[in-house]
Scaffold this motif. Sequence first.
Motif, short mmCIF file in Angstrom:
data_model
loop_
_atom_site.label_atom_id
_atom_site.label_comp_id
_atom_site.label_asym_id
_atom_site.label_seq_id
_atom_site.Cartn_x
_atom_site.Cartn_y
_atom_site.Cartn_z
N TYR A 166 42.59 -22.50 96.28
CA TYR A 166 43.34 -23.75 96.24
C TYR A 166 42.68 -24.87 95.46
O TYR A 166 43.35 -25.80 95.04
N ILE A 167 41.39 -24.84 95.28
CA ILE A 167 40.69 -25.94 94.60
C ILE A 167 40.41 -25.54 93.16
O ILE A 167 39.62 -24.63 92.91
N ARG A 168 41.03 -26.23 92.25
CA ARG A 168 40.81 -25.95 90.83
C ARG A 168 39.53 -26.65 90.37
O ARG A 168 39.21 -27.73 90.81
N GLY A 169 38.84 -26.03 89.45
CA GLY A 169 37.66 -26.65 88.87
C GLY A 169 36.36 -26.27 89.57
O GLY A 169 35.29 -26.55 89.07
N TYR A 170 36.46 -25.68 90.73
CA TYR A 170 35.27 -25.24 91.46
C TYR A 170 35.44 -23.76 91.77
O TYR A 170 36.51 -23.33 92.18
N ASN A 171 34.41 -23.01 91.59
CA ASN A 171 34.42 -21.62 92.04
C ASN A 171 33.18 -21.43 92.88
O ASN A 171 32.06 -21.47 92.39
N MET A 172 33.40 -21.26 94.14
CA MET A 172 32.30 -21.13 95.08
C MET A 172 32.02 -19.66 95.32
O MET A 172 32.92 -18.90 95.67
N ASP A 173 30.79 -19.25 95.12
CA ASP A 173 30.37 -17.88 95.37
C ASP A 173 29.02 -17.95 96.08
O ASP A 173 27.97 -17.90 95.44
N LEU A 174 29.08 -18.10 97.39
CA LEU A 174 27.87 -18.32 98.17
C LEU A 174 27.48 -17.07 98.95
O LEU A 174 28.34 -16.27 99.33
N VAL A 175 26.20 -16.95 99.20
CA VAL A 175 25.68 -15.92 100.09
C VAL A 175 25.36 -16.62 101.40
O VAL A 175 24.58 -17.57 101.42
N PHE A 176 25.97 -16.17 102.48
CA PHE A 176 25.80 -16.84 103.76
C PHE A 176 24.74 -16.14 104.61
O PHE A 176 25.05 -15.39 105.52
N PHE A 177 23.48 -16.42 104.29
CA PHE A 177 22.40 -15.94 105.13
C PHE A 177 22.36 -16.82 106.38
O PHE A 177 23.05 -17.84 106.45
N THR A 178 21.60 -16.44 107.36
CA THR A 178 21.65 -17.10 108.67
C THR A 178 21.34 -18.59 108.59
O THR A 178 22.04 -19.40 109.20
N ASP A 179 20.32 -18.98 107.83
CA ASP A 179 20.00 -20.40 107.72
C ASP A 179 21.14 -21.18 107.06
O ASP A 179 21.43 -22.32 107.46
N ALA A 180 21.79 -20.60 106.07
CA ALA A 180 22.92 -21.28 105.43
C ALA A 180 24.05 -21.47 106.43
O ALA A 180 24.69 -22.54 106.47
N LEU A 181 24.31 -20.47 107.26
CA LEU A 181 25.35 -20.60 108.29
C LEU A 181 24.99 -21.69 109.30
O LEU A 181 25.85 -22.47 109.71
N LYS A 182 23.72 -21.74 109.69
CA LYS A 182 23.30 -22.79 110.63
C LYS A 182 23.51 -24.17 110.02
O LYS A 182 24.02 -25.08 110.69
N HIS A 183 23.14 -24.34 108.76
CA HIS A 183 23.32 -25.63 108.11
C HIS A 183 24.81 -25.96 107.96
O HIS A 183 25.21 -27.11 108.16
#
Length: 146
Positions: free
Chosen positions: A85-102
């Motif tokens: 839905y959001i044009r101009g951004y392409n998010m490709d993240l790896v959700f390791f445990t610390d990233a999920l906590k944050h």
Amino acid sequence: PSAEKDKIWFLAKMKYDAEINIKDLIEFYPEEPTYWVDFLRDAPEGQEEEDEEMSFEPPKIYEEIPSFDFVRAKVMVFMSQFNEYIRGYNMDLVFFTDALKHLMIVSRIISNPRGNALLVGVGGSGKQSLTRLASIIAGYKFFQMT
């Protein structure tokens, strides 16, 4: 490091105080840290008879996460919706445990009225991406001032 020692001391002190002050409830004290979020539920399915007061937004029920894998799968769905839905951004993240906590912390902060935070860290650590994703999870629109 000192921070880890401080954390261990704090948790031990908290458990000790709980054992003294609330003896009858100590059996419910979790041994492992618990995490709570308000984005685990899916939106209600559409019904044949549409009620004007019916909301198709997912309910915001603050509940304990069943597992990090469950949250990871849920967040991946939000990320794919973001990319769709959001044009101009392409998010490709790896959700390791610390990233999920944050992400859970940022999500909780911005979901509160007047919730705000100053995120400090090195560039490229994911502060902006996690905040954008948390805003989508909360149902907000976001913009960036340049």
